[in-house]
Scaffold this motif. Sequence first.
Motif, PDB file in Angstrom:
ATOM      1  N   UNK A  29      27.836   5.445 -24.761  1.00  0.00           N
ATOM      2  CA  UNK A  29      26.691   4.688 -23.841  1.00  0.00           C
ATOM      3  C   UNK A  29      26.352   3.495 -24.623  1.00  0.00           C
ATOM      4  N   UNK A  30      27.336   3.092 -25.620  1.00  0.00           N
ATOM      5  CA  UNK A  30      27.101   1.653 -26.401  1.00  0.00           C
ATOM      6  C   UNK A  30      26.018   1.652 -27.426  1.00  0.00           C
ATOM      7  N   UNK A  31      25.633   2.977 -27.607  1.00  0.00           N
ATOM      8  CA  UNK A  31      24.342   2.826 -28.785  1.00  0.00           C
ATOM      9  C   UNK A  31      24.929   3.305 -30.043  1.00  0.00           C
ATOM     10  N   UNK A  32      24.475   2.802 -31.306  1.00  0.00           N
ATOM     11  CA  UNK A  32      24.760   3.225 -32.498  1.00  0.00           C
ATOM     12  C   UNK A  32      24.244   4.433 -33.110  1.00  0.00           C
ATOM     13  N   UNK A  33      24.859   5.179 -33.817  1.00  0.00           N
ATOM     14  CA  UNK A  33      24.350   6.337 -34.506  1.00  0.00           C
ATOM     15  C   UNK A  33      25.086   6.470 -35.691  1.00  0.00           C
ATOM     16  N   UNK A  34      24.454   7.425 -36.370  1.00  0.00           N
ATOM     17  CA  UNK A  34      24.922   7.827 -37.856  1.00  0.00           C
ATOM     18  C   UNK A  34      25.283   9.189 -37.740  1.00  0.00           C
ATOM     19  N   UNK A  35      26.455   9.828 -38.036  1.00  0.00           N
ATOM     20  CA  UNK A  35      26.530  11.018 -38.025  1.00  0.00           C
ATOM     21  C   UNK A  35      26.692  11.706 -39.503  1.00  0.00           C
ATOM     22  N   UNK A  36      25.696  12.585 -39.952  1.00  0.00           N
ATOM     23  CA  UNK A  36      25.749  13.541 -41.068  1.00  0.00           C
ATOM     24  C   UNK A  36      26.369  14.774 -40.683  1.00  0.00           C
ATOM     25  N   UNK A  37      27.391  15.070 -41.516  1.00  0.00           N
ATOM     26  CA  UNK A  37      27.885  16.559 -41.273  1.00  0.00           C
ATOM     27  C   UNK A  37      28.585  17.075 -42.533  1.00  0.00           C
ATOM     28  N   UNK A  38      28.626  18.342 -42.622  1.00  0.00           N
ATOM     29  CA  UNK A  38      29.458  19.109 -43.746  1.00  0.00           C
ATOM     30  C   UNK A  38      30.963  19.149 -43.216  1.00  0.00           C
ATOM     31  N   UNK A  39      31.664  18.921 -44.296  1.00  0.00           N
ATOM     32  CA  UNK A  39      33.270  18.995 -44.007  1.00  0.00           C
ATOM     33  C   UNK A  39      33.866  19.588 -45.269  1.00  0.00           C
TER      34      UNK A  39
END
Length: 122
Positions: A29-39
């Motif tokens: 959608x053209x919006x910024x986000x930050x993804x925090x996830x375990x890996x």
Amino acid sequence: MPEQKLRCEQPKVEPGGGGINVARGLKRLGLNSQAVFVAGGPPGEILKQLMAREGIDQHPVPTEAWTRENFTVVDASNNQQYRFGMPGTELIASEQAQVLATLAGLDPVPDVLVASGSLPPA
């Protein structure tokens, strides 16, 4: 049919999970986000590569346990989906603390936080 070999098409590998899917949708959608996830393990490395390929700002938290994988089978004759969700693993205390520390250190501080995920079986 049971006991018969099924021929498949080339698999499609995508990052996923509730919060990750939100980040992917926002990006589209053209919006910024930050993804925090375990890996963790090889699947965790693949997840990080897939997220980078989509251009999502990511903050992976390393884990000892491998990142779980799920898969979906689509019956091409009727487009019905069969979804298989594998059991997750527990985060150890230090990994839980690292997730919280990562969230506390996000810059800029997000206006909205989407917390999502499955709990491992008891």
